[in-house]
Design a protein around this motif. Structure first.
Motif, PDB file in Angstrom:
ATOM      1  N   THR A  17       0.846  -1.182   0.000  1.00 61.72           N
ATOM      2  CA  THR A  17       0.000   0.000   0.000  1.00 61.72           C
ATOM      3  C   THR A  17       0.889   1.242   0.000  1.00 61.72           C
ATOM      4  O   THR A  17       2.091   1.144   0.231  1.00 61.72           O
ATOM      5  CB  THR A  17      -0.896  -0.030   1.267  1.00 61.72           C
ATOM      6  N   TYR A  18       0.283   2.379  -0.286  1.00 61.24           N
ATOM      7  CA  TYR A  18       1.008   3.653  -0.165  1.00 61.24           C
ATOM      8  C   TYR A  18       0.017   4.618   0.477  1.00 61.24           C
ATOM      9  O   TYR A  18      -0.973   5.014  -0.160  1.00 61.24           O
ATOM     10  CB  TYR A  18       1.446   4.117  -1.563  1.00 61.24           C
ATOM     11  N   GLY A  19       0.244   4.947   1.743  1.00 57.60           N
ATOM     12  CA  GLY A  19      -0.693   5.767   2.501  1.00 57.60           C
ATOM     13  C   GLY A  19      -0.763   7.197   1.994  1.00 57.60           C
ATOM     14  O   GLY A  19      -0.051   7.588   1.053  1.00 57.60           O
ATOM     15  N   ASN A  20      -1.628   7.981   2.623  1.00 61.20           N
ATOM     16  CA  ASN A  20      -1.850   9.366   2.198  1.00 61.20           C
ATOM     17  C   ASN A  20      -0.552  10.166   2.109  1.00 61.20           C
ATOM     18  O   ASN A  20       0.244  10.171   3.044  1.00 61.20           O
ATOM     19  CB  ASN A  20      -2.768  10.062   3.208  1.00 61.20           C
ATOM     20  N   HIS A  21      -0.378  10.855   0.987  1.00 61.22           N
ATOM     21  CA  HIS A  21       0.810  11.702   0.803  1.00 61.22           C
ATOM     22  C   HIS A  21       0.533  12.704  -0.312  1.00 61.22           C
ATOM     23  O   HIS A  21      -0.446  12.579  -1.053  1.00 61.22           O
ATOM     24  CB  HIS A  21       2.032  10.852   0.449  1.00 61.22           C
ATOM     25  N   ILE A  22       1.431  13.680  -0.422  1.00 64.93           N
ATOM     26  CA  ILE A  22       1.422  14.613  -1.555  1.00 64.93           C
ATOM     27  C   ILE A  22       2.758  14.453  -2.260  1.00 64.93           C
ATOM     28  O   ILE A  22       3.806  14.373  -1.599  1.00 64.93           O
ATOM     29  CB  ILE A  22       1.232  16.071  -1.073  1.00 64.93           C
ATOM     30  N   ASP A  23       2.738  14.379  -3.577  1.00 61.99           N
ATOM     31  CA  ASP A  23       3.988  14.227  -4.330  1.00 61.99           C
ATOM     32  C   ASP A  23       4.815  15.509  -4.216  1.00 61.99           C
ATOM     33  O   ASP A  23       4.257  16.610  -4.080  1.00 61.99           O
ATOM     34  CB  ASP A  23       3.674  13.928  -5.807  1.00 61.99           C
ATOM     35  N   GLY A  24       6.134  15.347  -4.286  1.00 62.21           N
ATOM     36  CA  GLY A  24       7.017  16.508  -4.217  1.00 62.21           C
ATOM     37  C   GLY A  24       6.678  17.516  -5.313  1.00 62.21           C
ATOM     38  O   GLY A  24       6.273  17.130  -6.414  1.00 62.21           O
ATOM     39  N   LEU A  42      -5.386  11.465 -14.786  1.00 67.04           N
ATOM     40  CA  LEU A  42      -4.601  12.682 -14.532  1.00 67.04           C
ATOM     41  C   LEU A  42      -5.248  13.397 -13.367  1.00 67.04           C
ATOM     42  O   LEU A  42      -6.470  13.563 -13.356  1.00 67.04           O
ATOM     43  CB  LEU A  42      -4.736  13.633 -15.731  1.00 67.04           C
ATOM     44  N   TYR A  43      -4.455  13.828 -12.389  1.00 66.14           N
ATOM     45  CA  TYR A  43      -5.032  14.572 -11.260  1.00 66.14           C
ATOM     46  C   TYR A  43      -4.044  15.630 -10.799  1.00 66.14           C
ATOM     47  O   TYR A  43      -2.836  15.522 -11.063  1.00 66.14           O
ATOM     48  CB  TYR A  43      -5.453  13.616 -10.140  1.00 66.14           C
ATOM     49  N   PRO A  44      -4.543  16.664 -10.117  1.00 67.08           N
ATOM     50  CA  PRO A  44      -3.652  17.766  -9.752  1.00 67.08           C
ATOM     51  C   PRO A  44      -2.549  17.308  -8.797  1.00 67.08           C
ATOM     52  O   PRO A  44      -2.814  16.543  -7.859  1.00 67.08           O
ATOM     53  CB  PRO A  44      -4.578  18.767  -9.056  1.00 67.08           C
ATOM     54  N   VAL A  57      -3.870  15.372  -2.049  1.00 61.87           N
ATOM     55  CA  VAL A  57      -3.497  14.263  -1.166  1.00 61.87           C
ATOM     56  C   VAL A  57      -4.057  12.989  -1.808  1.00 61.87           C
ATOM     57  O   VAL A  57      -5.197  12.973  -2.264  1.00 61.87           O
ATOM     58  CB  VAL A  57      -4.107  14.454   0.241  1.00 61.87           C
ATOM     59  N   HIS A  58      -3.237  11.941  -1.854  1.00 56.96           N
ATOM     60  CA  HIS A  58      -3.730  10.699  -2.470  1.00 56.96           C
ATOM     61  C   HIS A  58      -3.061   9.483  -1.828  1.00 56.96           C
ATOM     62  O   HIS A  58      -2.068   9.623  -1.115  1.00 56.96           O
ATOM     63  CB  HIS A  58      -3.499  10.730  -3.989  1.00 56.96           C
ATOM     64  N   ARG A  59      -3.614   8.316  -2.099  1.00 53.54           N
ATOM     65  CA  ARG A  59      -3.067   7.068  -1.543  1.00 53.54           C
ATOM     66  C   ARG A  59      -3.410   5.901  -2.467  1.00 53.54           C
ATOM     67  O   ARG A  59      -4.281   6.029  -3.346  1.00 53.54           O
ATOM     68  CB  ARG A  59      -3.634   6.806  -0.143  1.00 53.54           C
TER      69      ARG A  59
HETATM   70 NI    NI Z   1       1.973   9.908  -5.094  1.00 54.43          NI
END
Ligand code: NI
Length: 226
Positions: A92-99, A152-154, A158-160
């Motif tokens: 899994t990859y929990g909630n985060h914002i890409d750099g 495609l998303y901004p 925040v995504h996971r």
């Molecule tokens: Ni990401």
């Protein structure tokens, strides 16, 4: 704005990607994560400079070059070469914002990550879980697409990735610096372009089509960085 883009890759190209990825040298995905992200990230990736990643990434970039919906929605200026990841065994990859800024491996170039993209490579019926969940201004959206389709998303979202509890999920992911930095302006242009295209199909000789197309390009001229 979150945009689903169908059939970026045809079935044959998806099959080719999956065959190449089956024998690839996967590494721990935390290698490319920042400190905060590395605490919630548990997946596998191909190293950015891996020959398989480079070869498959070029195929994807070639497909995007001629994909009208992608060009209209993203108005791309620079694209980070696609990377590849794999989730299985409840990864899994929990909630985060890409750099916000992404260096391009092996170069001195950097890309501002206005848009994030995920291209699904595994049919959704082949795995359980693995939804991309994006929290944007319209609320939370859960995305799990057909193999070959892309979302495609901004980059500000925040995504996971939900845990993959059965099978495995292969995907390509990358970032785009758009000629239009602002998501609201980019969305307006996408909607205007879609309306002009639809009008052109429905009422091809309407004299206002030329004026509307002119308005589109004049807005692009006002707002675009190149
Ligand atoms: Ni990401």
């Amino acid at each position: 704005m979150l945009v689903q883009i169908p059939q970026v890759l045809p079935a044959a190209a998806v099959a080719e990607c999956r065959a190449a990825l089956m024998h690839a040298d996967w590494t721990d995905g935390r290698m490319t994560a920042g400190y905060l992200s590395s605490r919630v990230k548990n997946n596998q990736q191909l190293p950015e400079t891996h020959p398989t990643a480079r070869a498959l990434g070029s195929k994807i970039l070639d497909a995007l070059d001629v994909h009208q919906t992608f060009i209209s929605a993203a108005l791309p200026l620079k694209i980070v070469p696609p990377l590849f990841n794999r989730y299985r065994d409840s990864q899994t990859y929990g909630n985060h914002i890409d750099g916000g800024i992404r260096p391009v491996a092996g170069t001195h170039f950097r890309v501002r990550t206005d848009l994030s993209a995920t291209l699904f490579l595994t049919p959704p019926e082949d795995y359980d879980g693995g939804e991309l969940v994006v929290e944007d201004s319209f609320g939370t959206q859960s995305v799990k697409l057909a193999a070959g389709d892309m979302v495609l998303y901004p980059g500000t979202s925040v995504h996971r990735i939900e845990p993959v509890t059965k099978g495995e999920r292969l995907a390509a992911f990358f970032w785009i610096q758009s000629m239009i930095r602002d998501d609201t302006q980019r969305t307006l242009l996408f909607e205007l372009d879609n309306s002009i295209q639809a009008l052109g199909r429905d009422v091809p000789d309407h004299p206002s089509i030329v004026r509307l197309a002119g308005t589109y390009h004049n807005l692009l001229r006002q707002w675009a960085d190149t």
